[in-house]
Design a protein around this motif. Structure first.
Motif, PDB file in Angstrom:
ATOM      1  N   MET A  10       0.831  -1.208   0.000  1.00 38.66           N
ATOM      2  CA  MET A  10       0.000   0.000   0.000  1.00 38.66           C
ATOM      3  C   MET A  10       0.866   1.259   0.000  1.00 38.66           C
ATOM      4  N   LEU A  11       1.983   1.236   0.702  1.00 34.53           N
ATOM      5  CA  LEU A  11       2.868   2.396   0.705  1.00 34.53           C
ATOM      6  C   LEU A  11       3.453   2.661  -0.673  1.00 34.53           C
ATOM      7  N   GLU A  12       3.736   1.603  -1.426  1.00 31.25           N
ATOM      8  CA  GLU A  12       4.221   1.790  -2.791  1.00 31.25           C
ATOM      9  C   GLU A  12       3.147   2.386  -3.675  1.00 31.25           C
ATOM     10  N   VAL A  13       1.911   1.906  -3.537  1.00 31.05           N
ATOM     11  CA  VAL A  13       0.818   2.349  -4.397  1.00 31.05           C
ATOM     12  C   VAL A  13       0.377   3.766  -4.036  1.00 31.05           C
ATOM     13  N   ILE A  14       0.417   4.123  -2.761  1.00 29.96           N
ATOM     14  CA  ILE A  14      -0.028   5.454  -2.326  1.00 29.96           C
ATOM     15  C   ILE A  14       0.769   6.550  -3.022  1.00 29.96           C
ATOM     16  N   ARG A  15       2.030   6.288  -3.301  1.00 28.07           N
ATOM     17  CA  ARG A  15       2.886   7.301  -3.921  1.00 28.07           C
ATOM     18  C   ARG A  15       2.778   7.325  -5.438  1.00 28.07           C
ATOM     19  N   ALA A  16       1.943   6.471  -6.035  1.00 26.02           N
ATOM     20  CA  ALA A  16       1.831   6.405  -7.494  1.00 26.02           C
ATOM     21  C   ALA A  16       1.133   7.642  -8.047  1.00 26.02           C
ATOM     22  N   ASP A  17       1.415   7.944  -9.316  1.00 24.09           N
ATOM     23  CA  ASP A  17       0.863   9.143  -9.956  1.00 24.09           C
ATOM     24  C   ASP A  17      -0.653   9.065 -10.108  1.00 24.09           C
ATOM     25  N   TYR A  18      -1.192   7.894 -10.448  1.00 27.10           N
ATOM     26  CA  TYR A  18      -2.636   7.801 -10.668  1.00 27.10           C
ATOM     27  C   TYR A  18      -3.422   8.011  -9.375  1.00 27.10           C
ATOM     28  N   VAL A  19      -2.827   7.690  -8.225  1.00 26.72           N
ATOM     29  CA  VAL A  19      -3.487   7.957  -6.941  1.00 26.72           C
ATOM     30  C   VAL A  19      -3.506   9.458  -6.677  1.00 26.72           C
ATOM     31  N   GLN A  20      -2.401  10.123  -6.947  1.00 27.76           N
ATOM     32  CA  GLN A  20      -2.354  11.574  -6.773  1.00 27.76           C
ATOM     33  C   GLN A  20      -3.331  12.270  -7.721  1.00 27.76           C
ATOM     34  N   THR A  21      -3.464  11.739  -8.935  1.00 28.80           N
ATOM     35  CA  THR A  21      -4.419  12.301  -9.891  1.00 28.80           C
ATOM     36  C   THR A  21      -5.849  12.117  -9.401  1.00 28.80           C
ATOM     37  N   ALA A  22      -6.169  10.958  -8.865  1.00 25.43           N
ATOM     38  CA  ALA A  22      -7.521  10.720  -8.342  1.00 25.43           C
ATOM     39  C   ALA A  22      -7.828  11.670  -7.192  1.00 25.43           C
ATOM     40  N   ARG A  23      -6.859  11.903  -6.336  1.00 26.26           N
ATOM     41  CA  ARG A  23      -7.069  12.844  -5.231  1.00 26.26           C
ATOM     42  C   ARG A  23      -7.251  14.268  -5.762  1.00 26.26           C
ATOM     43  N   ALA A  24      -6.454  14.632  -6.776  1.00 19.13           N
ATOM     44  CA  ALA A  24      -6.549  15.979  -7.338  1.00 19.13           C
ATOM     45  C   ALA A  24      -7.889  16.206  -8.030  1.00 19.13           C
TER      46      ALA A  24
END
Length: 195
Positions: free
Chosen positions: A81-95
């Motif tokens: 989960m720590l690896e995935v949390i830092r992924a770009d698509y997660v940041q895009t979903a949050r944005a």
């Protein structure tokens, strides 16, 4: 616990869960089984120590087998989960304004499932090996007890069929894990579907 630990990284919950996971992973099954028998069967007299007559007979062996497995799952889930949390698509979903629960369940956990499922297959294989020790400690009838009786009596057909059965079960578990990969990851599914 692994998901919450990854979301709340370096919090008190994360530190306690990591410490408990490391401690529970390092406990040998025979030692934990004996401690559980001493506490719950002899001191508190709430659960039976040996035998396999009713559901209550299987509670202590189940705890003994699942403790190390759960601890390994907590550690693996947290790290993936720590690896995935830092992924770009997660940041895009949050944005884009996705709800935090949706981000965690759809974007993070879904993409972290492949390594977790791989570890589940390995752990289930280890559990079959650990069942031999647990069945011996709690005097449960099972494949492990049958295998040990065959070893002590030098009964080679019993030993061979027991080992073959355990190997076949591990093979089926690995096959099911590979099939699950295709349902979880659409990239793998597209390799096997024509057109």
């Amino acid at each position: 616990v692994g998901v919450i630990s990854a979301i709340k990284q370096y919090s008190i919950f994360d530190n306690i869960s990591r410490l408990l996971a490391m401690l529970l992973t390092s406990l040998p099954a025979f030692w934990l089984g004996l401690l559980l028998m001493l506490k719950f069967a002899l001191e508190l007299d709430t659960l039976p120590a040996t035998g396999g007559g009713s559901f209550s007979h299987y509670i202590l062996p189940w705890i003994t087998l699942s403790t190390a497995m759960a601890a390994q799952m907590i550690r693996m889930t947290r790290s993936t989960m720590l690896e995935v949390i830092r992924a770009d698509y997660v940041q895009t979903a949050r944005a884009k304004g996705a709800r935090p629960v949706r981000v965690v369940m759809v974007h993070e956990l879904h993409n972290a499932l492949l390594p977790i499922i791989t570890v589940v297959g390995i752990i289930l294989g280890q559990t079959l090996g650990g069942a031999i020790v647990t069945e011996t400690i709690f005097a449960l009838p099972g494949v492990g007890t049958y295998l040990l009786q065959g070893i002590f009596k030098y009964d080679m057909p019993v030993v061979m069929i027991s080992v073959l059965f355990i190997a076949a079960v591990i093979g089926v578990i690995n096959l099911l894990i590979d099939i699950l990969y295709m349902y979880i990851d659409p990239r793998l599914r597209s390799q096997f579907v024509k057109g």
